[in-house]
Design a protein around this motif. Structure first.
Motif, short mmCIF file in Angstrom:
data_model
loop_
_atom_site.label_atom_id
_atom_site.label_comp_id
_atom_site.label_asym_id
_atom_site.label_seq_id
_atom_site.Cartn_x
_atom_site.Cartn_y
_atom_site.Cartn_z
N MET A 48 0.82 -1.20 0.00
CA MET A 48 0.00 0.00 0.00
C MET A 48 0.86 1.26 0.00
O MET A 48 0.55 2.21 -0.70
CB MET A 48 -0.92 -0.04 1.22
CG MET A 48 -1.84 1.14 1.33
SD MET A 48 -3.06 1.08 0.03
CE MET A 48 -4.13 2.34 0.55
N ILE A 49 1.94 1.24 0.78
CA ILE A 49 2.81 2.40 0.86
C ILE A 49 3.47 2.66 -0.49
O ILE A 49 3.63 3.82 -0.89
CB ILE A 49 3.87 2.22 1.98
CG1 ILE A 49 3.16 2.29 3.33
CG2 ILE A 49 4.95 3.27 1.90
CD1 ILE A 49 4.05 2.07 4.51
N GLU A 50 3.82 1.59 -1.22
CA GLU A 50 4.43 1.75 -2.54
C GLU A 50 3.46 2.43 -3.50
O GLU A 50 3.88 3.26 -4.31
CB GLU A 50 4.85 0.39 -3.10
CG GLU A 50 5.94 -0.28 -2.33
CD GLU A 50 7.30 0.05 -2.90
OE1 GLU A 50 7.37 0.48 -4.05
OE2 GLU A 50 8.28 -0.12 -2.17
N ILE A 51 2.19 2.09 -3.41
CA ILE A 51 1.19 2.71 -4.29
C ILE A 51 1.05 4.18 -3.97
O ILE A 51 0.97 5.03 -4.88
CB ILE A 51 -0.17 1.98 -4.17
CG1 ILE A 51 -0.04 0.52 -4.57
CG2 ILE A 51 -1.23 2.69 -4.98
CD1 ILE A 51 0.35 0.29 -6.01
N LEU A 52 1.02 4.53 -2.69
CA LEU A 52 0.92 5.94 -2.31
C LEU A 52 2.15 6.72 -2.74
O LEU A 52 2.05 7.87 -3.19
CB LEU A 52 0.70 6.06 -0.80
CG LEU A 52 -0.65 5.54 -0.30
CD1 LEU A 52 -0.68 5.53 1.22
CD2 LEU A 52 -1.79 6.37 -0.86
N ALA A 53 3.32 6.11 -2.62
CA ALA A 53 4.55 6.76 -3.09
C ALA A 53 4.51 6.95 -4.61
O ALA A 53 4.93 7.99 -5.12
CB ALA A 53 5.77 5.93 -2.69
N THR A 54 3.98 5.98 -5.32
CA THR A 54 3.83 6.08 -6.77
C THR A 54 2.89 7.22 -7.13
O THR A 54 3.17 8.01 -8.05
CB THR A 54 3.28 4.76 -7.34
OG1 THR A 54 4.21 3.73 -7.06
CG2 THR A 54 3.04 4.85 -8.82
N LEU A 55 1.77 7.32 -6.42
CA LEU A 55 0.82 8.41 -6.67
C LEU A 55 1.47 9.77 -6.41
O LEU A 55 1.28 10.72 -7.18
CB LEU A 55 -0.42 8.25 -5.81
CG LEU A 55 -1.35 7.09 -6.15
CD1 LEU A 55 -2.47 6.99 -5.13
CD2 LEU A 55 -1.90 7.23 -7.55
N THR B 139 7.59 -3.50 -5.60
CA THR B 139 6.21 -3.83 -5.26
C THR B 139 5.76 -5.08 -6.03
O THR B 139 6.34 -5.43 -7.05
CB THR B 139 5.28 -2.64 -5.58
OG1 THR B 139 3.96 -2.98 -5.16
CG2 THR B 139 5.27 -2.31 -7.04
N ALA B 140 4.74 -5.72 -5.52
CA ALA B 140 4.21 -6.91 -6.18
C ALA B 140 3.25 -6.54 -7.31
O ALA B 140 2.87 -7.39 -8.11
CB ALA B 140 3.49 -7.78 -5.16
N THR B 141 2.88 -5.28 -7.39
CA THR B 141 1.99 -4.81 -8.45
C THR B 141 2.73 -4.85 -9.78
O THR B 141 3.89 -4.46 -9.85
CB THR B 141 1.52 -3.37 -8.15
OG1 THR B 141 1.02 -3.30 -6.82
CG2 THR B 141 0.45 -2.92 -9.12
N PRO B 142 2.08 -5.31 -10.85
CA PRO B 142 2.76 -5.38 -12.15
C PRO B 142 3.24 -3.99 -12.63
O PRO B 142 2.56 -2.98 -12.40
CB PRO B 142 1.69 -5.92 -13.10
CG PRO B 142 0.62 -6.48 -12.24
CD PRO B 142 0.73 -5.82 -10.90
N ASN B 143 4.40 -3.98 -13.26
CA ASN B 143 4.98 -2.71 -13.73
C ASN B 143 4.07 -1.97 -14.70
O ASN B 143 4.00 -0.75 -14.67
CB ASN B 143 6.34 -2.96 -14.37
CG ASN B 143 7.41 -3.20 -13.35
OD1 ASN B 143 7.22 -2.96 -12.16
ND2 ASN B 143 8.54 -3.71 -13.80
N TRP B 144 3.38 -2.70 -15.57
CA TRP B 144 2.52 -2.03 -16.55
C TRP B 144 1.38 -1.30 -15.86
O TRP B 144 0.97 -0.22 -16.29
CB TRP B 144 1.99 -3.01 -17.60
CG TRP B 144 1.05 -4.05 -17.04
CD1 TRP B 144 1.36 -5.28 -16.57
CD2 TRP B 144 -0.38 -3.90 -16.88
NE1 TRP B 144 0.22 -5.93 -16.12
CE2 TRP B 144 -0.85 -5.10 -16.31
CE3 TRP B 144 -1.28 -2.89 -17.16
CZ2 TRP B 144 -2.19 -5.31 -16.02
CZ3 TRP B 144 -2.62 -3.11 -16.87
CH2 TRP B 144 -3.06 -4.30 -16.31
N LEU B 145 0.88 -1.86 -14.75
CA LEU B 145 -0.20 -1.21 -14.02
C LEU B 145 0.29 0.05 -13.31
O LEU B 145 -0.38 1.09 -13.30
CB LEU B 145 -0.83 -2.18 -13.03
CG LEU B 145 -2.06 -1.70 -12.27
CD1 LEU B 145 -3.17 -1.35 -13.26
CD2 LEU B 145 -2.53 -2.75 -11.29
N ILE B 146 1.48 -0.02 -12.73
CA ILE B 146 2.07 1.15 -12.07
C ILE B 146 2.31 2.25 -13.10
O ILE B 146 2.00 3.42 -12.86
CB ILE B 146 3.37 0.76 -11.35
CG1 ILE B 146 3.04 -0.10 -10.14
CG2 ILE B 146 4.16 1.99 -10.94
CD1 ILE B 146 4.23 -0.70 -9.46
N ALA B 147 2.87 1.87 -14.25
CA ALA B 147 3.13 2.86 -15.30
C ALA B 147 1.82 3.47 -15.81
O ALA B 147 1.74 4.69 -16.04
CB ALA B 147 3.90 2.21 -16.45
#
Length: 185
Positions: free
Chosen positions: A1-8, A95-103
């Motif tokens: 979750m923290i990785e997603i917030l940092a990405t945002l 993160t375990a989230t796929p790179n394409w989704l983060i991008a």
């Protein structure tokens, strides 16, 4: 979750400015960091540092004049999705989230925030100087928050997204009430 917030947070910074966040993230992480970032890894670190420094200075000085704002709006609108995706991938490396989704999320958030800025620019016929300074400050703060305080940075990014959606609704109402059709009061 923290990785997603940092990405945002990092992607929202790319929605404010494109050169300054990349420069700051590279300086914070060291020159070897760019060799691990997609697309930027193909550019020599000294050349990349020089290009980002020059573009950051252009962003800082050109954004203070109306003509400079117009030119920056076009360039930033075209490049913000790419830079948002790069920033998102740069921050969320483990993160375990796929790179394409983060991008995709990072690029879309940066694009939405940039579209809102373009909308306000044209609605106000140029951004006031205080708004330009706010953009610069937010861009720097969001990058710093992405590394040091991802919860706060992610929360600020979500508030900016909420503001973008409210702005879109306001513009929609403004347009359909006749002001957008050329019949001003």
């Amino acid at each position: 979750m923290i990785e997603i917030l940092a990405t945002l947070s990092a992607s929202a910074a790319a929605g404010m400015r494109i050169g300054i966040p990349l420069l700051i993230i590279g300086l914070l992480q060291g020159s070897h960091f760019w060799s691990q970032v997609p697309i930027l890894s193909h550019i020599s670190p000294p050349v990349l540092l020089g290009l980002l420094t020059i573009w950051s200075l252009v962003e800082l000085f050109a954004s203070k004049k109306l003509t400079g704002q117009r030119v920056l709006q076009v360039v930033q609108l075209l490049l913000s999705p790419l830079v948002g995706a790069i920033m998102g991938l740069a921050v969320a490396s483990a993160t375990a989230t796929p790179n394409w989704l983060i991008a995709l999320i990072g690029g879309l958030l940066a694009l939405v925030l940039q579209l809102v800025q373009v909308g306000w620019f044209y609605r106000l016929r140029g951004l006031p100087l205080w708004a330009v300074f706010l953009q610069d400050t937010l861009g720097v703060a969001l990058v710093l928050f992405a590394f040091d305080a991802p919860w706060q940075g992610g929360l600020i990014a979500l508030v900016l997204l909420w503001f973008a959606l409210r702005s879109a609704k306001q513009w929609y109402d403004w347009y359909w009430k006749g002001q957008g059709l050329g019949t001003r009061d």
